[in-house]
Design a protein around this motif. Sequence first.
Motif, mmCIF file in Angstrom:
data_model
loop_
_atom_site.group_PDB
_atom_site.id
_atom_site.type_symbol
_atom_site.label_atom_id
_atom_site.label_comp_id
_atom_site.label_asym_id
_atom_site.label_seq_id
_atom_site.Cartn_x
_atom_site.Cartn_y
_atom_site.Cartn_z
ATOM 1 N N ALA A 69 -2.930 7.526 19.397
ATOM 2 C CA ALA A 69 -2.454 6.227 18.917
ATOM 3 C C ALA A 69 -1.238 5.782 19.714
ATOM 4 O O ALA A 69 -1.083 4.586 20.008
ATOM 5 C CB ALA A 69 -2.110 6.316 17.428
ATOM 6 N N ALA B 247 1.897 2.746 8.256
ATOM 7 C CA ALA B 247 1.088 3.576 7.367
ATOM 8 C C ALA B 247 0.353 4.722 8.052
ATOM 9 O O ALA B 247 -0.092 5.663 7.399
ATOM 10 C CB ALA B 247 0.065 2.689 6.653
ATOM 11 N N SER B 248 0.148 4.628 9.370
ATOM 12 C CA SER B 248 -0.592 5.639 10.152
ATOM 13 C C SER B 248 -2.079 5.674 9.808
ATOM 14 O O SER B 248 -2.736 6.672 10.020
ATOM 15 C CB SER B 248 0.020 7.039 9.969
ATOM 16 O OG SER B 248 1.360 7.053 10.412
ATOM 17 N N TYR B 249 -2.590 4.578 9.264
ATOM 18 C CA TYR B 249 -4.036 4.469 9.052
ATOM 19 C C TYR B 249 -4.415 2.992 9.035
ATOM 20 O O TYR B 249 -3.566 2.112 8.887
ATOM 21 C CB TYR B 249 -4.467 5.150 7.750
ATOM 22 C CG TYR B 249 -4.044 4.455 6.475
ATOM 23 C CD1 TYR B 249 -4.871 3.512 5.855
ATOM 24 C CD2 TYR B 249 -2.820 4.752 5.864
ATOM 25 C CE1 TYR B 249 -4.498 2.885 4.681
ATOM 26 C CE2 TYR B 249 -2.438 4.132 4.694
ATOM 27 C CZ TYR B 249 -3.283 3.196 4.109
ATOM 28 O OH TYR B 249 -2.896 2.574 2.945
ATOM 29 N N PHE B 250 -5.696 2.730 9.201
ATOM 30 C CA PHE B 250 -6.206 1.363 9.196
ATOM 31 C C PHE B 250 -6.812 1.033 7.838
ATOM 32 O O PHE B 250 -7.638 1.789 7.321
ATOM 33 C CB PHE B 250 -7.261 1.188 10.291
ATOM 34 C CG PHE B 250 -8.008 -0.114 10.214
ATOM 35 C CD1 PHE B 250 -7.361 -1.318 10.470
ATOM 36 C CD2 PHE B 250 -9.355 -0.139 9.878
ATOM 37 C CE1 PHE B 250 -8.041 -2.529 10.388
ATOM 38 C CE2 PHE B 250 -10.044 -1.347 9.795
ATOM 39 C CZ PHE B 250 -9.388 -2.539 10.049
ATOM 40 N N GLU B 251 -6.389 -0.070 7.257
ATOM 41 C CA GLU B 251 -6.907 -0.532 5.982
ATOM 42 C C GLU B 251 -7.757 -1.783 6.227
ATOM 43 O O GLU B 251 -7.247 -2.815 6.670
ATOM 44 C CB GLU B 251 -5.752 -0.856 5.023
ATOM 45 C CG GLU B 251 -6.148 -1.551 3.741
ATOM 46 C CD GLU B 251 -7.142 -0.754 2.925
ATOM 47 O OE1 GLU B 251 -8.196 -1.317 2.561
ATOM 48 O OE2 GLU B 251 -6.871 0.436 2.649
ATOM 49 N N THR B 252 -9.046 -1.694 5.943
ATOM 50 C CA THR B 252 -9.979 -2.781 6.242
ATOM 51 C C THR B 252 -9.557 -4.112 5.628
ATOM 52 O O THR B 252 -9.683 -5.171 6.252
ATOM 53 C CB THR B 252 -11.397 -2.427 5.733
ATOM 54 O OG1 THR B 252 -11.789 -1.170 6.272
ATOM 55 C CG2 THR B 252 -12.399 -3.488 6.160
ATOM 56 N N TYR C 199 -0.474 -0.423 10.725
ATOM 57 C CA TYR C 199 -0.814 0.927 11.169
ATOM 58 C C TYR C 199 0.444 1.717 11.547
ATOM 59 O O TYR C 199 0.571 2.907 11.212
ATOM 60 C CB TYR C 199 -1.762 0.878 12.362
ATOM 61 C CG TYR C 199 -2.211 2.254 12.808
ATOM 62 C CD1 TYR C 199 -3.386 2.814 12.320
ATOM 63 C CD2 TYR C 199 -1.442 3.013 13.693
ATOM 64 C CE1 TYR C 199 -3.780 4.093 12.698
ATOM 65 C CE2 TYR C 199 -1.825 4.286 14.084
ATOM 66 C CZ TYR C 199 -3.000 4.823 13.581
ATOM 67 O OH TYR C 199 -3.377 6.090 13.961
ATOM 68 N N THR D 91 3.968 6.401 15.739
ATOM 69 C CA THR D 91 2.733 7.155 16.021
ATOM 70 C C THR D 91 2.914 8.597 16.487
ATOM 71 O O THR D 91 2.024 9.428 16.288
ATOM 72 C CB THR D 91 1.909 6.437 17.121
ATOM 73 O OG1 THR D 91 2.662 6.442 18.357
ATOM 74 C CG2 THR D 91 1.588 5.009 16.735
ATOM 75 N N GLN E 116 2.138 11.557 14.285
ATOM 76 C CA GLN E 116 0.818 11.531 13.658
ATOM 77 C C GLN E 116 -0.333 11.605 14.663
ATOM 78 O O GLN E 116 -1.331 12.289 14.438
ATOM 79 C CB GLN E 116 0.655 10.250 12.810
ATOM 80 C CG GLN E 116 1.555 10.170 11.607
ATOM 81 C CD GLN E 116 2.985 9.786 11.974
ATOM 82 O OE1 GLN E 116 3.217 9.135 12.989
ATOM 83 N NE2 GLN E 116 3.940 10.213 11.153
ATOM 84 N N SER E 117 -0.202 10.897 15.774
ATOM 85 C CA SER E 117 -1.317 10.831 16.720
ATOM 86 C C SER E 117 -0.838 10.453 18.114
ATOM 87 O O SER E 117 -0.326 9.343 18.327
ATOM 88 C CB SER E 117 -2.353 9.806 16.238
ATOM 89 O OG SER E 117 -3.327 9.573 17.216
ATOM 90 N N TYR F 196 0.814 -1.217 0.000
ATOM 91 C CA TYR F 196 0.000 0.000 0.000
ATOM 92 C C TYR F 196 0.854 1.277 0.000
ATOM 93 O O TYR F 196 0.346 2.370 0.218
ATOM 94 C CB TYR F 196 -0.932 0.003 1.208
ATOM 95 C CG TYR F 196 -2.085 -0.974 1.075
ATOM 96 C CD1 TYR F 196 -3.211 -0.657 0.329
ATOM 97 C CD2 TYR F 196 -2.029 -2.226 1.677
ATOM 98 C CE1 TYR F 196 -4.266 -1.552 0.196
ATOM 99 C CE2 TYR F 196 -3.075 -3.134 1.548
ATOM 100 C CZ TYR F 196 -4.189 -2.789 0.808
ATOM 101 O OH TYR F 196 -5.230 -3.685 0.679
#
Length: 303
Positions: free
Chosen positions: A120, A172-177, A169, A113, A116-117, A33
């Motif tokens: 998190a 990538a710093s995001y969740f991919e279903t 995560y 993290t 970014q957050s 990704y």
Amino acid sequence: MATTKSWIKAARPRTLPLALAGILMGCGLAWFYGAFNTVVAVLAILTATLIQVFSNFANDYGDNQRGTDNEFRLGPTRTMQSGEITQKEMKSGMLLIGGLSFILGLLLVYFGTWQQSKTAFVVFIGLGVLSLVAAYFYTAGKKSYGYVGLGDLAVFLFFGLLPVIGVFYLNASYFETATLLPAISMGFFSTGVLNLNNMRDIENDRQSGKITLPVRMGVRNSRIYHLAMILWGWLTVIIFTIHQQQSIWQWLFLLALPFFVIDLNKILKIKEARALDPFLKRLSLSTLAFTLLFCLGLILAVS
């Protein structure tokens, strides 16, 4: 005093491929990704290795305290059982490895993290602590969950869902279903290894009061359960590949299928529990080979 050889034996190197498989899967998906982070990947591999070693030390300690590691156990002789490592030494070993894994885990979560957050960051620190606690209380402690049949659920979560989705995560710093599917696959294969272990030791576990799922289900049903996990593991990753296919290279993982089929056929025919022991290592290595081929296919697909 315990020797280096004894500590290596207590670390159980043959369990490490399985511990690393979920981490590698998460990293491979991150590459696919376009979100791979080398620092995160290296720290994740080191942290997972240390947590697995800590878990093995705690398992050695807990089963010895409860008397499950005895002359009737069919697996390899444990280090505390044989007297190679004393209770005091094992406690010190757990403290050292647990501390190192926490420090590396802290660095991992920081690099994955912090920028970014902050939320998190806190959540992943909590998950890291939970991993260490779960590793200890699997067989150690007065209320160890491995003795009431919850080990399978823990392995599914901590060898499947958490490493794959968590490492993705952190990269990538995001969740991919879509990553849920290969995460579920890793969870089933990893739980299959535990199930083989429990099938091998079913009689001794029953006598020792360790009520694993095979003890509850019996020999026949535990084999059907094993078959179902392997089949569902393959089905979920095939569904992922169909929906996320960008290249024929993504089917490279099918080269590992014959190893699973051949071993599964043998496992279902085995009558002597002791004969199941080699298949723990074989399933761990087959899972690692599957993971490496799957990740290589993902990398080639976007190259």
